[in-house]
Write a protein that holds these residues in place. Structure first.
Motif, PDB file in Angstrom:
ATOM      1  N   THR A   2      49.141  65.568  -0.887  1.00 37.78           N
ATOM      2  CA  THR A   2      48.398  64.509  -0.652  1.00 37.78           C
ATOM      3  C   THR A   2      48.478  63.480  -2.101  1.00 37.78           C
ATOM      4  O   THR A   2      48.458  64.046  -3.228  1.00 37.78           O
ATOM      5  N   ALA A   3      49.260  62.166  -1.839  1.00 42.72           N
ATOM      6  CA  ALA A   3      49.661  61.388  -2.981  1.00 42.72           C
ATOM      7  C   ALA A   3      48.171  60.811  -3.680  1.00 42.72           C
ATOM      8  O   ALA A   3      47.423  60.301  -2.665  1.00 42.72           O
ATOM      9  N   LEU A   4      48.336  60.351  -4.730  1.00 44.61           N
ATOM     10  CA  LEU A   4      47.087  59.601  -5.480  1.00 44.61           C
ATOM     11  C   LEU A   4      47.533  58.276  -5.723  1.00 44.61           C
ATOM     12  O   LEU A   4      48.472  58.056  -6.663  1.00 44.61           O
ATOM     13  N   SER A   5      46.742  57.341  -5.266  1.00 44.34           N
ATOM     14  CA  SER A   5      47.203  55.873  -5.502  1.00 44.34           C
ATOM     15  C   SER A   5      45.914  55.383  -6.214  1.00 44.34           C
ATOM     16  O   SER A   5      44.774  55.388  -5.599  1.00 44.34           O
ATOM     17  N   VAL A   6      46.063  54.692  -7.462  1.00 36.37           N
ATOM     18  CA  VAL A   6      45.025  54.616  -8.410  1.00 36.37           C
ATOM     19  C   VAL A   6      44.606  52.977  -8.111  1.00 36.37           C
ATOM     20  O   VAL A   6      45.934  52.177  -8.240  1.00 36.37           O
ATOM     21  N   ASN A   7      43.519  52.725  -7.839  1.00 35.73           N
ATOM     22  CA  ASN A   7      43.172  51.353  -7.392  1.00 35.73           C
ATOM     23  C   ASN A   7      42.609  50.658  -8.956  1.00 35.73           C
ATOM     24  O   ASN A   7      41.852  51.266  -9.611  1.00 35.73           O
ATOM     25  N   CYS A 211      41.370  68.087   5.079  1.00 34.94           N
ATOM     26  CA  CYS A 211      42.147  67.157   5.915  1.00 34.94           C
ATOM     27  C   CYS A 211      43.389  66.804   5.552  1.00 34.94           C
ATOM     28  O   CYS A 211      44.353  66.210   6.419  1.00 34.94           O
ATOM     29  N   GLN A 212      43.741  67.087   4.583  1.00 38.55           N
ATOM     30  CA  GLN A 212      45.324  66.924   4.032  1.00 38.55           C
ATOM     31  C   GLN A 212      45.658  65.609   4.206  1.00 38.55           C
ATOM     32  O   GLN A 212      46.728  65.408   5.096  1.00 38.55           O
ATOM     33  N   PRO A 213      45.215  64.544   3.776  1.00 30.58           N
ATOM     34  CA  PRO A 213      45.592  63.249   4.017  1.00 30.58           C
ATOM     35  C   PRO A 213      46.926  62.824   3.403  1.00 30.58           C
ATOM     36  O   PRO A 213      47.319  63.493   2.336  1.00 30.58           O
ATOM     37  N   ASP A 214      47.612  61.956   3.711  1.00 31.26           N
ATOM     38  CA  ASP A 214      48.974  61.674   3.271  1.00 31.26           C
ATOM     39  C   ASP A 214      48.669  60.921   1.780  1.00 31.26           C
ATOM     40  O   ASP A 214      49.315  61.205   0.738  1.00 31.26           O
ATOM     41  N   GLU A 215      47.718  60.259   1.686  1.00 32.98           N
ATOM     42  CA  GLU A 215      47.290  59.573   0.433  1.00 32.98           C
ATOM     43  C   GLU A 215      45.875  59.191   0.432  1.00 32.98           C
ATOM     44  O   GLU A 215      45.118  59.041   1.120  1.00 32.98           O
ATOM     45  N   VAL A 216      45.293  59.448  -0.914  1.00 32.06           N
ATOM     46  CA  VAL A 216      43.975  58.814  -1.147  1.00 32.06           C
ATOM     47  C   VAL A 216      43.918  57.679  -2.266  1.00 32.06           C
ATOM     48  O   VAL A 216      44.894  57.790  -2.977  1.00 32.06           O
TER      49      VAL A 216
END
Length: 255
Positions: A2-7, A211-216
Motif C-alpha cells: 500500500t502506497a502512502l500519499s502525504v496530504n 483491505c490491502q488498498p492501493d494507496e492511503v
C-alpha cells in the motif's frame, strides 16, 4: 505494498496563517518523499484557505525529482479546479463532492445522481492523460456506477472505520468487514481502491491488513502526530506500518 500519499493541506494552512511562504509546502513534500511516501496530495478548495491552485504546479516540480512518485490532487470539479489540474496533469485527480465552504470531506459521491456532470468531467481528465479516482462511501450500487463512468479507482471514505475503531469491539469488527467486502467488490469489477479520511498511526495497520488498498492518503492526523514525533519520523513510521501490514494477511484474531 500500500502506497502512502502525504496530504500537505495542514502545512499549507500554517503557511497561509501568517501570509508568508513559511512553512514551505515544497520543503515538506521533499521530506515526505525522502522518508517513505510514494506521493503527495493536496486538496485546494474554492476559497484556497490552505492549499492553493498555485501549489499544484509547485508540487508537480517536486514530485518530478523522485522516480515513480505521484502527485494526487483532490477537489470538487468546478471550472477553476479543472483548468488548474489539466494545465499541470498530475498522475491522479480524486474528485470529491464538497460543497463550497465545506469544512472537510464527509461523504462520497452519489454517482447516479450526478452521472451527467461526472461523465463530462471524467472525459476531460482522461483527455489530459490523468488517472481519475472518485471519493466514495461503502455503497455497492454507487461503486458500480463509478466503474461505469470509466474511472480507474475509487477512494473509500474511511471516517466510519475510524469512528468504529475508537469504539472497538463488535462495531469495529463489523466496520472492517464492511470495508473489506466493498474493497473486494470494487476490485472484482476492475477498480483500484484507495482510502482516506481520519486514518492515523493507531488505526491504519488494521485497515491495511484487511483491505490491502492501493494507496492511503493521510494528512491531518499525520501533521498532528508530527508535532510530537517530528515530520520525517512520522512519515517513516507510516511507511514502516504500511510495509508490515501489506505483508501480513488479515486475521480476525488480530482485532
Amino acid at each position: 505494498m500500500t502506497a502512502l500519499s502525504v496530504n500537505l493541506n495542514k502545512i499549507a494552512l500554517l503557511r497561509n496563517a501568517r501570509g508568508r511562504d513559511y512553512p514551505n509546502v515544497a520543503d515538506f513534500a521533499h521530506l515526505a518523499l525522502q522518508h517513505g511516501a510514494a506521493g503527495v496530495t493536496i486538496h485546494p478548495r474554492p476559497d484556497q484557505r490552505h492549499a492553493t491552485y498555485a501549489d499544484i504546479e509547485t508540487l508537480a516540480v517536486v514530485v518530478a525529482d523522485y522516480d515513480g512518485a505521484e502527485l494526487n490532487i483532490e477537489g470538487y470539479p468546478n471550472a477553476d479546479f479543472l483548468d488548474a489540474v489539466c494545465a499541470v496533469r498530475p498522475a491522479q485527480v480524486t474528485l470529491v463532492p464538497d460543497a463550497p465552504g465545506q469544512l472537510t470531506s464527509d461523504h462520497g459521491w452519489a454517482v447516479r445522481e450526478h452521472r451527467g456532470q461526472l461523465t463530462e468531467v471524467v472525459a476531460r481528465l482522461h483527455e489530459a492523460g490523468i488517472r481519475v479516482s472518485l471519493f466514495m462511501d461503502c455503497q455497492r450500487e454507487e461503486i458500480a456506477a463509478a466503474q461505469a463512468l470509466g474511472v480507474a479507482r475509487i477512494e473509500l471514505h474511511t471516517e466510519p472505520y475510524a469512528r468504529a475503531f475508537e469504539q472497538g469491539g463488535e462495531r469495529y469488527v463489523a466496520s472492517l468487514a464492511t470495508f473489506t467486502e466493498h474493497t473486494a467488490y470494487a476490485r472484482s469489477i476492475g477498480l483500484g481502491v484507495n482510502a482516506g479520511h481520519d486514518l492515523d498511526l493507531a488505526n491504519v495497520a488494521g485497515f491495511v491488513r484487511a483491505c490491502q488498498p492501493d494507496e492511503v492518503s493521510i494528512g491531518h492526523a499525520l501533521t498532528v502526530e508530527a508535532l510530537t514525533r517530528g515530520f520525517a519520523a512520522t512519515v517513516a513510521q507510516y511507511h514502516f506500518l504500511l510495509q508490515a501490514s501489506s505483508e501480513r494477511k488479515y486475521d480476525s484474531k488480530m482485532v
